[in-house]
Design a protein around this motif. Structure first.
Motif, short mmCIF file in Angstrom:
data_model
loop_
_atom_site.label_atom_id
_atom_site.label_comp_id
_atom_site.label_asym_id
_atom_site.label_seq_id
_atom_site.Cartn_x
_atom_site.Cartn_y
_atom_site.Cartn_z
N ILE A 44 0.82 -1.21 0.00
CA ILE A 44 0.00 0.00 0.00
C ILE A 44 0.86 1.26 0.00
N PRO A 45 1.79 1.44 0.95
CA PRO A 45 2.60 2.67 0.93
C PRO A 45 3.47 2.80 -0.33
N VAL A 46 4.03 1.69 -0.80
CA VAL A 46 4.83 1.76 -2.03
C VAL A 46 3.96 2.18 -3.21
N THR A 151 1.03 15.66 5.39
CA THR A 151 0.47 14.31 5.26
C THR A 151 1.49 13.26 5.68
N ALA A 152 2.74 13.45 5.28
CA ALA A 152 3.78 12.51 5.68
C ALA A 152 3.91 12.46 7.20
N MET A 153 3.89 13.63 7.84
CA MET A 153 3.96 13.69 9.30
C MET A 153 2.77 12.94 9.93
N ALA A 154 1.59 13.18 9.40
CA ALA A 154 0.39 12.55 9.95
C ALA A 154 0.45 11.03 9.84
N GLY A 201 3.01 11.62 0.08
CA GLY A 201 3.29 11.92 1.48
C GLY A 201 2.82 10.81 2.40
N ALA A 202 1.65 10.26 2.12
CA ALA A 202 1.12 9.16 2.94
C ALA A 202 2.03 7.94 2.86
#
Length: 249
Positions: A44-46, A151-154, A201-202
């Motif tokens: 999913i993240p990739v 978004t990356a931080m979240a 970012g996610a």
């Protein structure tokens, strides 16, 4: 709105992918490392990062981004600041649980270490991409649109929450990812990012935390659990008398 459903649709996929990993671990998987990375854990993240990257070269994604921003401009005439605070909310739940006595996977100090490592990895990747890609923001306020740092931080913090409390309840994962997705949605609503920036970012956020747990498990805990031994052997060679010392740590 279409971008809302696109991001929300990805949430249960990530939680379910992680949850299936828990089931496999409980079934005594052959993987000796709990936090080892494989296709199931990273697909999913990739995929999210891949979508963000190809957004640069794909006319289809460019049109999609522009259509979303047009919908935002037509239907939403106000801006929100909640994304500036909500990006930290999942981590806030982790530390609130510590205060309430709800034990996570690791101690408070190790949670801080894991989060710090995750944020370092995420920050390095996000800032490198921002100042390399130089993608203009939808509101023309700058050229640091790709990827979305908020978004990356979240998602760093959402993955931290999930990893620490996945054995307590799956709802921690759902709540954390929902808060993180809301941050991404608000970044689009506020006209600060394209949808592909949010996707990238996610993915970066999730992967950063997964990598930090992998580093912790493979390096830090290995050093902690490694046996320290000392061996002292006397020697005499007709001229000298002494001790030979060997230390393993």
């Amino acid at each position: 709105m279409r971008f809302y459903f696109l991001i929300i649709f990805l949430l249960p996929l990530q939680v379910l992918a992680n949850y299936s990993v828990i089931d496999s671990l409980n079934a005594k998987s052959n993987d000796k490392y709990e936090y080892g990375l494989n296709i199931k854990k990273t697909i999913i993240p990739v995929s999210l990062v891949f979508v963000g990257v190809i957004g640069f070269e794909s006319n289809g994604f460019e049109i999609f981004n522009e259509e979303i921003q047009e919908e935002v401009a037509e239907n939403i005439d106000r801006r929100f600041t909640i994304d500036d605070f909500m990006q930290y909310a999942p981590a806030g739940v982790v530390y609130a649980n510590n205060l309430l006595g709800v034990k996570g996977k690791h101690s408070f100090s190790n949670q801080l270490l894991l989060q710090g490592t995750s944020l370092f990895i995420m920050g390095a990747v996000v800032n490198t991409l921002k100042y390399t890609a130089k993608e203009e923001r939808p509101d023309h306020s700058g050229f640091t649109s790709f990827p979305s740092g908020h978004t990356a931080m979240a998602f760093v913090n959402a993955e931290l929450l999930w990893q620490e409390y996945k054995d307590v309840s799956v709802w921690y994962g759902i709540a954390g990812y929902s808060m993180a997705a809301s941050v991404g949605i608000f970044r689009v609503v506020n006209n600060k990012h394209w949808v592909t920036d949010i996707a990238a970012g996610a993915g970066i956020g999730i992967l950063s935390t997964k990598i930090s747990y992998l580093i912790y498990e493979r390096i830090l805990t290995r050093k902690k659990n490694r046996k320290q031994t000392a061996l002292m052997i006397p020697f005499y060679n007709t001229k000298q008398l002494g001790l030979s010392c060997s230390i393993t740590f």
